[in-house]
Design an enzyme around this catalytic site. Structure first.
Site, mmCIF file in Angstrom:
data_model
loop_
_atom_site.group_PDB
_atom_site.id
_atom_site.type_symbol
_atom_site.label_atom_id
_atom_site.label_comp_id
_atom_site.label_asym_id
_atom_site.label_seq_id
_atom_site.Cartn_x
_atom_site.Cartn_y
_atom_site.Cartn_z
ATOM 1 C CB THR A 129 -38.986 -30.458 4.316
ATOM 2 O OG1 THR A 129 -38.303 -31.107 3.234
ATOM 3 C CG2 THR A 129 -39.867 -29.383 3.717
ATOM 4 C CD GLU B 146 -34.113 -37.708 -3.474
ATOM 5 O OE1 GLU B 146 -33.648 -38.822 -3.203
ATOM 6 O OE2 GLU B 146 -34.640 -36.980 -2.627
ATOM 7 C CG ASN C 212 -44.914 -31.161 1.777
ATOM 8 O OD1 ASN C 212 -45.376 -30.082 2.095
ATOM 9 N ND2 ASN C 212 -43.840 -31.293 1.032
ATOM 10 N NE ARG D 106 -14.587 -43.162 -12.200
ATOM 11 C CZ ARG D 106 -14.164 -43.685 -13.349
ATOM 12 N NH1 ARG D 106 -14.980 -43.736 -14.403
ATOM 13 N NH2 ARG D 106 -12.927 -44.156 -13.460
ATOM 14 C CG MET E 59 -31.301 -36.278 -0.572
ATOM 15 S SD MET E 59 -31.471 -36.324 1.215
ATOM 16 C CE MET E 59 -31.222 -38.051 1.514
ATOM 17 N N GLY E 60 -34.050 -34.098 -2.601
ATOM 18 C CA GLY E 60 -35.143 -33.151 -2.878
ATOM 19 C C GLY E 60 -36.467 -33.842 -3.126
ATOM 20 N NE ARG F 42 -33.003 -36.312 6.516
ATOM 21 C CZ ARG F 42 -33.583 -37.489 6.214
ATOM 22 N NH1 ARG F 42 -34.195 -37.625 5.045
ATOM 23 N NH2 ARG F 42 -33.585 -38.480 7.050
ATOM 24 N NE ARG G 178 -12.109 -40.267 -13.790
ATOM 25 C CZ ARG G 178 -11.555 -40.902 -12.768
ATOM 26 N NH1 ARG G 178 -11.729 -40.456 -11.544
ATOM 27 N NH2 ARG G 178 -10.831 -41.982 -12.963
ATOM 28 C CG ASP H 175 -37.164 -32.487 0.271
ATOM 29 O OD1 ASP H 175 -35.927 -32.637 0.283
ATOM 30 O OD2 ASP H 175 -37.959 -33.424 0.482
#
Ligand code: F6P
Length: 360
Positions: free
Chosen positions: A132, A229, A110, A273, A176-177, A282, A169, A134
């Site tokens: 990207t 994220e 972008n 955790r 990511m993003g 990536r 657990r 994303d």
């Protein structure tokens, strides 16, 4: 015909594949193609750091991750800022003219697309290509790199699932993003995560913990939460941009997954955790789908150059690859639609989004 080419911003898996398609298509149509590759994105254009390349340099890179040109981040908001007397925009225009380029191809996300549009408006013959992981570029259904990142994030979630089950657990896995949740949503569905937390759908920690407790009562012993994220709580979403930025800064680099895990550890009776998938999303080589999309985008980019249609971006819409003016996309983000089909599909299976609707 002299082509300048650069890759800008965070890298992704199909940059080389896209450049290959662009260059090979131009080569098929132009006898005297000359290629100037700028090193490390816009920096190369600013500081005249480039290499003269041959078509052969692009032939065997279809399956190669990263970028053979190198990349760097040159934020758009700083492009017009004169630093130590150095005018970046003028410098880039100067290099373009000095090297007698006929056009410049920019592969970027972008911010890089905004800069590409700016250079086009400054009179350079620019086309851009939508890169990207994303997938947040406005005006295109798809950006190359997205599917490869989903595949990696999905495998990562699945691998966490096995250890989560062994130890009963709860894991918060950060995906990511940046400011959008496309990778997280797709990987969360693909891996069958128990919950998906997205920036577009602010979570309520109590609703999230109640959903987990309900499943615990039903006998479920382990949980994997796919957390984008950029995920944020309902309270954080109500803050001004400035206030929210302060909160993020106060985390001192510790990412949101840790904060959510800390909150959950106080509310649910389980070991909690955190695991962050990180830049591996990536890395590596492009998946087959990305190689196909990169090739389609590259060919369309070459068509734009051959037809002298500058200031445009190849985009995918439904089953077609076409193009739009850069002005249409520059400055806008494509977000996950909270009421869209992907979210509804996940909800249908009982995947929790940390809101009240997930409890019904
Ligand atoms: O835009 C791609 C991306 O990987 C985002 O998902 C992430 O927020 C950012 O880049 C990370 O940037 P950097 O590589 O500069 O740490």
């Amino acid at each position: 015909m002299r082509l300048g080419i650069l890759t800008s911003g965070g890298d992704c898996q199909a940059l080389n594949a896209t450049m290959r398609a662009l260059v090979l298509t131009l080569h098929k149509n132009i006898d005297d193609l000359e290629i100037i590759g700028f090193i490390d994105g816009y920096k190369g254009l600013m500081y005249e750091n480039y290499k003269v390349m041959k078509v052969e340099d692009f032939k065997d890179i279809l399956n190669m991750g990263g970028t053979i040109l190198g990349s760097s981040r040159c934020p758009f908001k700083k492009m017009r800022v004169i630093e130590n007397g150095f005018d970046k925009v003028e410098a880039m225009k100067r290099t373009y003219k000095k090297l007698e380029l006929d056009c410049l191809a920019v592969l970027g996300g972008n911010g890089s697309l905004k800069s590409a549009n700016m250079l086009y408006e400054e009179g350079l013959h620019v086309i851009a290509l939508p890169k990207t992981i994303d997938n947040d570029t406005w005006g295109t259904d798809y950006t190359f790199g997205f599917q490869s990142a989903i595949d990696i994030a999905t495998t990562y979630l699945e691998q966490i699932q096995t250890t989560a089950r062994s130890h009963s657990r709860l894991f918060v896995v950060e995906i990511m993003g940046h400011k959008v949740g496309h990778i997280c949503l797709h990987a969360g569905i693909a891996a069958g995560a128990d919950a998906i937390l997205l920036p577009e759908m602010p979570y309520d920690i109590d609703a999230l913990s109640r959903a987990i407790q309900k499943k615990q009562k039903e006998g479920q012993r382990s949980f994997v939460i796919a957390c984008a994220e950029g995920a944020l709580s309902k309270d954080e979403a109500a803050l001004s941009k400035k206030q929210y930025k302060r909160i993020v800064k106060a985390r001192e680099g510790k990412s949101v997954a840790y904060e959510i895990a800390d909150k959950l550890a106080k509310l649910v009776d389980m070991e909690v955790r955190v695991s962050c998938c990180g830049h591996v999303q990536r890395g590596g080589n492009p998946c087959a789908y990305d190689k196909v999309m990169a090739t389609r985008f590259g060919v369309e980019g070459a068509r734009l150059i051959l037809n002298q249609q500058f200031g445009r971006l190849p985009v995918s819409k439904g089953t077609e690859v076409t193009s739009i003016p850069l002005t249409e996309t520059a400055g806008q983000l494509k977000y996950v639609d909270p009421n869209g089909e992907y979210v509804q599909t996940a909800r249908a299976l009982g995947i929790c989004f940390g809101d009240e609707m997930s409890e019904s």
